[in-house]
Design an enzyme around this catalytic site. Structure first.
Site, PDB file in Angstrom:
ATOM      1  N   LYS A  44      37.121   3.683 141.574  1.00 55.79           N
ATOM      2  CA  LYS A  44      37.901   4.484 140.635  1.00 55.79           C
ATOM      3  C   LYS A  44      39.052   5.151 141.376  1.00 55.79           C
ATOM      4  CE  LYS A  44      34.303   5.958 137.392  1.00 55.79           C
ATOM      5  NZ  LYS A  44      33.666   7.156 136.811  1.00 55.79           N
ATOM      6  N   ARG A  94      25.825  12.405 127.322  1.00 59.61           N
ATOM      7  CA  ARG A  94      26.539  13.280 126.390  1.00 59.61           C
ATOM      8  C   ARG A  94      26.367  12.819 124.952  1.00 59.61           C
ATOM      9  NH1 ARG A  94      31.362  12.397 130.130  1.00 59.61           N
ATOM     10  NH2 ARG A  94      31.268  10.524 128.901  1.00 59.61           N
ATOM     11  N   SER A 132      35.018  14.516 132.491  1.00 59.72           N
ATOM     12  CA  SER A 132      36.025  14.734 133.540  1.00 59.72           C
ATOM     13  C   SER A 132      37.348  14.077 133.171  1.00 59.72           C
ATOM     14  CB  SER A 132      35.529  14.176 134.876  1.00 59.72           C
ATOM     15  OG  SER A 132      34.413  14.895 135.327  1.00 59.72           O
TER      16      SER A 132
END
Length: 167
Positions: A44, A94, A132
């Site tokens: 990433k 989540r 994030s």
């Protein structure tokens, strides 16, 4: 809580959010030791350097410092977990959209580490929508992030945005 069970909570934490902090808090209620494992993130493109992410994570988990440590890792997570004596891997969920990916990851990790259990924890309702990625994007576009991250992370985000000339 089982005695002397080490859990590893891996992620890039770019940056660590209040949702991540809530998952750490919940993990400390279940495990004797929690290692927040900050990935080097070779796959990433991170906004923050590894050192910056580790520093933010250390400050964020300071209230739990008797049970929580922050370490970095690169390479296979399996090698890190086994080397630390981890018996559980903590993963935050989540929403339902996270589950498919996390379920596949848990299956792969079980294949690589048969003696390590994956434990899914959900953050408090007020943090379930925070990611994030969203926090970075909001900060880069000049939005308010104080509801999503701790003060130290907010300060780091604002400084990073200024350093990139995106105020």
């Amino acid at each position: 809580m089982s005695s002397n069970v080490i859990a590893v909570y891996p992620g890039t934490f770019d940056p660590i959010t209040l949702g991540h902090e809530d998952v750490v808090r919940r993990a400390t209620q279940l495990f004797s030791k929690v290692i927040v494992a900050v990935a080097a993130g070779h796959h990433k493109k991170a906004l923050f350097t590894l050192e910056e992410r580790m520093d933010m994570a250390r400050k964020a988990v300071a209230p739990f410092s008797d049970q929580v440590t922050v370490e970095s890792f690169s390479g296979l997570l399996r090698d890190f977990v086994v080397a630390r004596g981890g018996k559980a891997m903590v993963r935050g969920l989540r929403a339902v959209t996270d589950f498919d990916y996390e379920f596949q990851l848990a299956g792969m990790n079980r294949s690589l580490m048969p003696d390590v259990e994956t434990v899914f924890l959900t953050p408090s309702d007020k943090y379930q929508f925070i990611s994030s990625t969203f926090v970075r994007e909001i900060a880069m576009l000049g939005g308010e992030v104080h509801k999503f991250v701790s003060r130290n992370v907010q300060d780091s985000l604002l400084a990073k945005v200024r350093s990139l000339g995106r105020e």
